[in-house]
Scaffold this motif. Structure first.
Motif, PDB file in Angstrom:
ATOM      1  N   UNK A  85     -25.602  49.637   3.297  1.00 56.00           N
ATOM      2  CA  UNK A  85     -24.525  48.952   3.284  1.00 56.00           C
ATOM      3  C   UNK A  85     -23.456  49.782   2.197  1.00 56.00           C
ATOM      4  N   UNK A  86     -24.166  49.733   0.952  1.00 53.72           N
ATOM      5  CA  UNK A  86     -23.102  50.093  -0.062  1.00 53.72           C
ATOM      6  C   UNK A  86     -23.019  51.741  -0.193  1.00 53.72           C
ATOM      7  N   UNK A  87     -23.839  52.303   0.717  1.00 50.69           N
ATOM      8  CA  UNK A  87     -23.628  53.638   0.991  1.00 50.69           C
ATOM      9  C   UNK A  87     -22.501  53.793   1.978  1.00 50.69           C
ATOM     10  N   UNK A  88     -22.231  53.122   2.778  1.00 53.58           N
ATOM     11  CA  UNK A  88     -21.285  53.199   3.645  1.00 53.58           C
ATOM     12  C   UNK A  88     -19.850  52.477   3.223  1.00 53.58           C
ATOM     13  N   UNK A  89     -19.941  51.491   2.785  1.00 54.15           N
ATOM     14  CA  UNK A  89     -18.643  50.845   2.399  1.00 54.15           C
ATOM     15  C   UNK A  89     -18.551  50.809   0.876  1.00 54.15           C
ATOM     16  N   UNK A 128     -22.669  44.301   9.172  1.00 58.05           N
ATOM     17  CA  UNK A 128     -22.496  45.525  10.153  1.00 58.05           C
ATOM     18  C   UNK A 128     -21.242  45.362  10.979  1.00 58.05           C
ATOM     19  N   UNK A 129     -21.033  43.906  11.463  1.00 55.78           N
ATOM     20  CA  UNK A 129     -19.720  43.872  12.333  1.00 55.78           C
ATOM     21  C   UNK A 129     -18.605  43.963  11.255  1.00 55.78           C
ATOM     22  N   UNK A 130     -18.836  43.466   9.859  1.00 52.31           N
ATOM     23  CA  UNK A 130     -17.716  43.300   9.174  1.00 52.31           C
ATOM     24  C   UNK A 130     -17.300  44.614   8.976  1.00 52.31           C
ATOM     25  N   UNK A 131     -18.133  45.518   8.547  1.00 47.66           N
ATOM     26  CA  UNK A 131     -17.924  47.014   8.053  1.00 47.66           C
ATOM     27  C   UNK A 131     -17.351  47.545   9.429  1.00 47.66           C
ATOM     28  N   UNK A 132     -17.888  47.373  10.769  1.00 44.25           N
ATOM     29  CA  UNK A 132     -17.276  47.990  11.807  1.00 44.25           C
ATOM     30  C   UNK A 132     -15.846  47.650  12.279  1.00 44.25           C
ATOM     31  N   UNK A 133     -15.527  46.503  11.978  1.00 46.16           N
ATOM     32  CA  UNK A 133     -14.106  45.990  11.830  1.00 46.16           C
ATOM     33  C   UNK A 133     -13.290  46.869  11.005  1.00 46.16           C
TER      34      UNK A 133
END
Length: 237
Positions: A85-89, A128-133
């Motif tokens: 998660x932290x690698x993406x966001x 995941x859905x939060x980041x996808x948004x």
């Protein structure tokens, strides 16, 4: 079943690795593109590398702040998912808030009593859905952002800052008030002590940061650590 045994399993480490590797590859591509574009800004290769080193050094502060918050996230959802998660966001407080909301929606506390594998699976979906948004909004509306910003603010950039700050305060206030509510129960006073200690610490740190601007990026992590230490000390009194 202890959900953390699954959350920290080798299979999950392998499952999240491709995403992290893609992010690393993107970083390499961006660096190469930036160095190739230096000539358009009349920068020599040495000047570009110097700028790169300055940027990398200045990123240490924010990275350490994220790392401290990530420790708390890892304790609740395991190392692999926190790493992914932290690698993406890269926004540890946001990911922590999403995981907390996922737990509260199922009537449990993140990593607390009654928190099991199903709750962990729910947290992965919410995060995941939060980041996808975010990613979807960026892809569809980045080119329209200036028009929307101008329409909402009426040309006043300060209004955007006020709206964003208000939304963040509301979300964080909701989470903190729920935790303080739990602290009102007998034997749970450490929760309130942690919240108050972190709050006071943040106020003091913000004042110090005005004189030492580089401290700003560490404030959240330091306040969290102070809050945890205060709670532990209270529980051992």
């Amino acid at each position: 079943m202890d959900y953390l045994s699954k959350a920290n399993s080798m299979y999950l480490w392998l499952a999240v690795s491709p995403v992290v590797l893609i992010v690393a590859l993107q970083a390499i591509i961006f660096v190469r593109k930036a160095l190739d574009s230096a000539k358009y800004a009349d920068l020599s290769h040495d000047e570009a590398m110097k700028a790169f080193r300055v940027g990398a050094t200045s990123a240490i502060g924010p990275a350490l702040g994220v790392f401290v918050v990530m420790l708390g996230l890892m304790a609740a959802i395991g190392g692999p998912l926190a790493w992914q998660r932290l690698a993406i966001i890269g926004a540890a407080p946001t990911e922590l808030a999403a995981a907390n909301m996922a737990a509260q929606a199922q009537g449990v506390s993140l990593g607390g009593e009654g928190y099991g594998l199903l709750n962990f699976a729910n947290a992965t979906w919410v995060m995941a859905l939060n980041g996808s948004a975010w990613l979807l909004t960026t892809a569809l509306f980045s080119d329209k952002l200036e028009k929307i910003t101008h329409k909402v603010s009426g040309g006043d950039a300060k209004k955007i800052g006020i709206l964003g700050t208000g939304a963040m305060l509301g979300a964080m206030g909701f989470l903190v008030s729920n935790e303080i509510n739990k602290g009102l129960k007998p034997g749970a006073g450490g929760i309130i002590v942690a919240a108050v200690a972190a709050f006071v610490s943040m106020l003091v740190l913000e004042r110090i940061a005005k004189k030492i601007p580089k401290l700003v990026e560490f404030n959240l992590g330091i306040a969290m650590v102070i809050g945890m230490i205060a709670a532990v000390a209270y529980n051992h009194m």
